[in-house]
Motif scaffolding. Sequence first.
Motif, PDB file in Angstrom:
ATOM      1  N   ALA A 180       0.857  -0.969   0.027  1.00  0.00           N
ATOM      2  CA  ALA A 180      -0.135   0.014  -0.088  1.00  0.00           C
ATOM      3  C   ALA A 180       0.905   1.252   0.206  1.00  0.00           C
ATOM      4  N   ALA A 181       2.106   1.225   0.754  1.00  0.00           N
ATOM      5  CA  ALA A 181       2.880   2.465   0.869  1.00  0.00           C
ATOM      6  C   ALA A 181       3.395   2.641  -0.448  1.00  0.00           C
ATOM      7  N   LEU A 182       3.943   1.481  -1.280  1.00  0.00           N
ATOM      8  CA  LEU A 182       4.493   1.441  -2.577  1.00  0.00           C
ATOM      9  C   LEU A 182       3.561   2.230  -3.609  1.00  0.00           C
ATOM     10  N   VAL A 183       2.381   1.877  -3.377  1.00  0.00           N
ATOM     11  CA  VAL A 183       1.222   2.230  -4.339  1.00  0.00           C
ATOM     12  C   VAL A 183       0.991   3.639  -4.284  1.00  0.00           C
ATOM     13  N   ALA A 184       1.068   4.128  -2.695  1.00  0.00           N
ATOM     14  CA  ALA A 184       0.690   5.526  -2.619  1.00  0.00           C
ATOM     15  C   ALA A 184       1.989   6.463  -3.038  1.00  0.00           C
ATOM     16  N   GLU A 185       3.079   5.895  -3.025  1.00  0.00           N
ATOM     17  CA  GLU A 185       4.296   6.701  -3.450  1.00  0.00           C
ATOM     18  C   GLU A 185       4.325   6.883  -5.119  1.00  0.00           C
ATOM     19  N   ALA A 186       3.972   5.667  -5.752  1.00  0.00           N
ATOM     20  CA  ALA A 186       3.976   5.489  -7.085  1.00  0.00           C
ATOM     21  C   ALA A 186       2.608   6.520  -7.709  1.00  0.00           C
ATOM     22  N   ARG A 187       1.659   6.410  -6.842  1.00  0.00           N
ATOM     23  CA  ARG A 187       0.566   7.535  -7.290  1.00  0.00           C
ATOM     24  C   ARG A 187       0.945   8.937  -7.302  1.00  0.00           C
ATOM     25  N   ARG A 188       1.615   9.239  -6.307  1.00  0.00           N
ATOM     26  CA  ARG A 188       2.372  10.653  -6.282  1.00  0.00           C
ATOM     27  C   ARG A 188       3.172  11.065  -7.269  1.00  0.00           C
ATOM     28  N   VAL A 189       4.213   9.948  -7.507  1.00  0.00           N
ATOM     29  CA  VAL A 189       5.072  10.205  -8.683  1.00  0.00           C
ATOM     30  C   VAL A 189       4.305  10.516 -10.065  1.00  0.00           C
ATOM     31  N   TYR A 190       3.252   9.509 -10.100  1.00  0.00           N
ATOM     32  CA  TYR A 190       2.431   9.413 -11.346  1.00  0.00           C
ATOM     33  C   TYR A 190       1.846  10.969 -11.540  1.00  0.00           C
ATOM     34  N   ARG A 191       1.100  11.674 -10.226  1.00  0.00           N
ATOM     35  CA  ARG A 191       0.610  12.834 -10.585  1.00  0.00           C
ATOM     36  C   ARG A 191       1.609  13.948 -10.815  1.00  0.00           C
ATOM     37  N   ASP A 192       2.790  13.753 -10.370  1.00  0.00           N
ATOM     38  CA  ASP A 192       4.002  14.773 -10.558  1.00  0.00           C
ATOM     39  C   ASP A 192       4.480  14.768 -11.994  1.00  0.00           C
ATOM     40  N   ASN A 193       4.150  13.429 -12.402  1.00  0.00           N
ATOM     41  CA  ASN A 193       5.009  13.424 -14.008  1.00  0.00           C
ATOM     42  C   ASN A 193       3.953  13.771 -14.897  1.00  0.00           C
ATOM     43  N   PHE A 194       2.578  13.197 -14.612  1.00  0.00           N
ATOM     44  CA  PHE A 194       1.556  13.171 -15.619  1.00  0.00           C
ATOM     45  C   PHE A 194       0.560  14.091 -15.337  1.00  0.00           C
ATOM     46  N   GLY A 195       0.272  14.844 -14.137  1.00  0.00           N
ATOM     47  CA  GLY A 195      -0.515  15.701 -13.879  1.00  0.00           C
ATOM     48  C   GLY A 195      -1.954  15.498 -13.639  1.00  0.00           C
ATOM     49  N   GLU A 196      -2.084  14.218 -13.322  1.00  0.00           N
ATOM     50  CA  GLU A 196      -3.424  13.566 -13.187  1.00  0.00           C
ATOM     51  C   GLU A 196      -3.318  12.297 -12.509  1.00  0.00           C
ATOM     52  N   ASP A 197      -4.397  11.610 -11.909  1.00  0.00           N
ATOM     53  CA  ASP A 197      -4.252  10.433 -11.241  1.00  0.00           C
ATOM     54  C   ASP A 197      -4.323   9.004 -12.177  1.00  0.00           C
ATOM     55  N   PRO A 198      -3.620   8.334 -11.773  1.00  0.00           N
ATOM     56  CA  PRO A 198      -3.571   6.919 -12.601  1.00  0.00           C
ATOM     57  C   PRO A 198      -4.876   6.308 -12.153  1.00  0.00           C
ATOM     58  N   HIS A 199      -5.434   5.310 -13.260  1.00  0.00           N
ATOM     59  CA  HIS A 199      -6.599   4.507 -12.966  1.00  0.00           C
ATOM     60  C   HIS A 199      -6.555   3.401 -12.526  1.00  0.00           C
ATOM     61  N   VAL A 200      -5.370   2.863 -12.418  1.00  0.00           N
ATOM     62  CA  VAL A 200      -5.271   1.225 -11.999  1.00  0.00           C
ATOM     63  C   VAL A 200      -3.916   1.031 -11.273  1.00  0.00           C
ATOM     64  N   VAL A 218      -4.726  -7.311  -9.157  1.00  0.00           N
ATOM     65  CA  VAL A 218      -5.101  -5.859  -9.458  1.00  0.00           C
ATOM     66  C   VAL A 218      -5.295  -5.157  -8.063  1.00  0.00           C
ATOM     67  N   LEU A 219      -4.986  -4.260  -7.491  1.00  0.00           N
ATOM     68  CA  LEU A 219      -4.950  -3.637  -6.376  1.00  0.00           C
ATOM     69  C   LEU A 219      -5.936  -2.750  -6.237  1.00  0.00           C
ATOM     70  N   SER A 220      -6.170  -1.875  -7.115  1.00  0.00           N
ATOM     71  CA  SER A 220      -6.942  -0.903  -7.085  1.00  0.00           C
ATOM     72  C   SER A 220      -7.617  -0.478  -8.593  1.00  0.00           C
ATOM     73  N   VAL A 221      -8.591  -0.059  -8.653  1.00  0.00           N
ATOM     74  CA  VAL A 221      -9.015   0.840 -10.023  1.00  0.00           C
ATOM     75  C   VAL A 221      -9.570   1.839  -9.689  1.00  0.00           C
ATOM     76  N   PHE A 222      -8.836   2.989  -9.826  1.00  0.00           N
ATOM     77  CA  PHE A 222      -9.095   4.193  -8.974  1.00  0.00           C
ATOM     78  C   PHE A 222     -10.430   4.785  -9.772  1.00  0.00           C
ATOM     79  N   LYS A 223     -10.639   4.768 -11.144  1.00  0.00           N
ATOM     80  CA  LYS A 223     -11.774   5.081 -11.766  1.00  0.00           C
ATOM     81  C   LYS A 223     -11.814   4.261 -12.939  1.00  0.00           C
ATOM     82  N   GLU A 224     -12.928   4.541 -13.767  1.00  0.00           N
ATOM     83  CA  GLU A 224     -13.089   3.757 -15.196  1.00  0.00           C
ATOM     84  C   GLU A 224     -12.232   4.069 -16.010  1.00  0.00           C
ATOM     85  N   ASN A 225     -11.385   2.999 -16.827  1.00  0.00           N
ATOM     86  CA  ASN A 225     -10.596   3.465 -17.881  1.00  0.00           C
ATOM     87  C   ASN A 225     -11.157   4.027 -18.899  1.00  0.00           C
ATOM     88  N   GLN A 226     -10.636   5.033 -19.552  1.00  0.00           N
ATOM     89  CA  GLN A 226     -11.066   5.549 -20.814  1.00  0.00           C
ATOM     90  C   GLN A 226     -11.254   4.734 -21.979  1.00  0.00           C
TER      91      GLN A 226
END
Length: 398
Positions: free
Chosen positions: A11-31, A390-398
């Motif tokens: 869970a801590a790895l996912v939280a860190e990866a989500r933060r880096v994703y937001r920093d790099n791509f300016g949005e939240d990942p979906h999965v 699969v750990l989480s689907v944060f929202k529907e994939n486009q």
Amino acid sequence: MTGRNPVEDVAALVAEARRVYRDNFGEDPHVAVCAPGRVNLIGEHTDYNQGFVLPMALHLATVMVGSSTLGHSCSVVTIAESADEPKRVDFNLPTDSAPLTGGQPVWANYVKGVVQHYRAQPLPAFKAVIASSVPLGGGLSSSASLEVAVYTFLQQLCPDDGDKVAKALACQKAEHTHAGVPCGIMDQFISVLGKEGHALLIDCRSLEATAVPLADPGLVILITNSNVKHALTGSEYPSRRKQCEEAAAIMGKSSLRDATLKDLEDAKDRLDSVTYRRVCHVIEEIERTAKAAEALKRGDYQEFGKLMVESHNSLRDLYEVSCPELDVLVTAAMEVDGVFGSRMTGGGFGGCTVSLLQSDAIERTMKHIKERYSGCPTFYISTPSDGARVLSVFKENQ
Ligand code: GAF
């Protein structure tokens, strides 16, 4: 002194990866998905000889978070501990005329290889971040866990037929073609099919697996990372595999799985002394692994531990893939009251040992190893985990 453990909590790895994703791509990942590393309890260098192996999936895992995106260009960022290489790679989806090939950075070859060998189409482009708690080069299958994490991620973007063995085989192929390592199937198989509370006895010829319960509260599986990696690994692994295949051909067998010690004696004059020792290890190790699985089923830890030590000695003396650091770690563990068995695990030439012990022996075992080992060990206490998920689907994939 003890080496520092990385973040072990998924869970801590996912939280860190989500933060880096937001920093790099300016949005939240979906999965978010993860795939575990593994420790092999016994059955070393037997998988590419079509023999038995007995690994379990670890709590240490590679995590991948991301989303599909429009167009053909994929972007992947890693925050996994890795060599001094660029942390971001951009590449186009493969086409028939422009397949993905290996190159720099090296970590990205595992990603590209799996994209290349993915088993469904059409694959959309994607953006992703990778994080991992599996130590690199520690013999705990950091590469296979990365490959299987990538495949599991792609399954969320473009579902395949769900065939798990085919998934493991596709990931193995990625390692052959894009990382240049002619590995067997064990690491990818257990990372896909691992089962909580169980080790898997995998028959690498039929690719069938039997789950062996391993969830006794009185028992601990202790992994000790020597934190050394000898440079030989690159060439020694393929040369071992080649020696085995050539020996099988000389003995008129399709693989060493079909050979017996009698066959080996009959062929002795046609094998050089080094090859003779290699073959002897493989034939005996395949048998030892089947015996060890039976012992584990009976709860006979004394017998299991004895077979672990025999396996280590054979890897040291016959297969010659151990090293002084691993030998010291095994000897030190075996000096402690309550330790059933200990051995090197994985390809060898450094990396980790695995020991089976009574749970009340854990503190004194780690203390004794630290006193006896002049290097800087890292300890992991692991229970058998599930394979990729699969750990989480944060929202529907486009
Ligand atoms: C490495 C390989 F990847 C496996 O396939 C296996 O051969 C192992 O070494 C040795 O048992 O992890």
